[in-house]
Motif scaffolding. Structure first.
Motif: not given
Length: 218
Positions: A9, A90-91, A87, A20, A23, A26
Motif C-alpha cells: 500500500y 477498510y483493509h 483506508f 480508490d 483499494k 486489498v
C-alpha cells in the motif's frame, strides 16, 4: 503474521496512486494473508497472531507528502489525515471478515486478530498520557520540516537530525514508530482489549516486565 500489505500500500500511495486504485489491492493482500495462515495451520500452528494495519494517516510521511490547507482533511482530535486512516480501516475490516470465516473453517487453532490500528490510536489521541511530550506526529529522525520528514533527506542520511530523547516521540522516521510507541502497542495487545478474541483469554497468566514487548514474547 507480519504486517503483510503495509509496503504494498505504501509504495503505491506514496508514488501517487489514488486510494480508490489501491483499494483494489486489498482483496489480494488479504487473500495472501489467509493463504499463509492456512499453510501454518496445516503445519500444526497452535496460535497465530494476525495484525491489522496501523493508522497510516498519522505518519509523518503521509502528513508531509499530502499536506493540505483544507482543515476538513484532518481529524480534529489527532491531526491525522482522515482519508488514509479510513483506508487502513477498510483493509482491517476486510481482514476481520476473512478471519471470522477462517475460524469457522479451523475452530481449533487460536487465530487472533491484533488491532494495531486502535492500539496505536491511543497515543495519537492522547500523546502526553503515554509520555510522548514531543507529540505523536513529528518524526524523531528526519530531514526537517513541520513533521521532521523530508523525502530527500531520510533518516540515516548524514545531514538528517535525530532527537535526543526518542522515548518522548511516537514517530521514529516518518513511517515507523519508536520503540516506546511499539511498547504501548505490544502491552495493549497482550494485556489489553486490542485483540479479537482477547489474547489474555488464552494466556491469562501472561505478565510483561517493564522492558518486555511483543517481540520478546514471540
Amino acid at each position: 503474521m507480519g504486517e503483510i500489505g503495509g509496503n504494498d500500500y505504501n509504495h503505491a500511495l506514496l508514488a501517487g496512486k489514488s486510494i480508490d486504485d489501491v483499494k483494489t489491492y486489498v482483496p489480494f493482500v488479504v487473500e495472501a494473508i489467509i493463504s499463509a495462515i492456512n499453510e501454518l495451520v496445516e503445519l500444526g500452528a497452535k496460535t497465530i497472531l494476525v495484525p491489522g494495519n496501523l493508522p497510516i494517516g498519522c505518519s509523518a510521511t503521509y502528513l508531509t507528502l499530502y499536506n493540505s490547507f483544507d482543515s476538513i482533511e484532518y481529524d480534529n482530535l489527532t491531526g491525522c489525515l482522515i482519508k488514509f486512516n479510513k483506508f487502513a480501516e477498510y483493509h482491517n475490516k476486510h481482514l476481520l471478515t476473512k478471519l471470522k470465516q477462517l475460524r469457522e473453517l479451523h475452530p481449533y487453532p487460536n487465530i487472533i486478530y491484533a488491532d494495531y490500528y486502535n492500539a496505536a490510536m491511543q497515543f495519537f489521541c492522547s500523546p502526553e498520557k503515554y509520555g510522548f511530550k514531543n507529540g505523536a506526529l513529528k518524526a524523531c529522525c528526519g530531514g526537517g520540516g513541520t513533521f521532521n520528514y523530508n523525502a530527500a533527506i531520510l533518516c540515516a542520511n548524514p545531514t538528517s537530525t535525530i532527537c535526543s530523547k526518542p522515548d518522548t516521540y511516537a514517530n521514529w522516521d516518518g513511517l515507523h514508530l519508536t520503540e516506546a510507541a511499539y511498547k504501548v502497542i505490544s502491552k495493549s495487545l497482550l494485556q489489553g482489549p486490542y485483540t479479537v478474541p482477547q489474547f489474555n483469554s488464552f494466556f491469562p497468566s501472561l505478565m510483561l516486565n517493564e522492558g518486555d514487548g511483543l517481540s520478546s514474547f514471540l
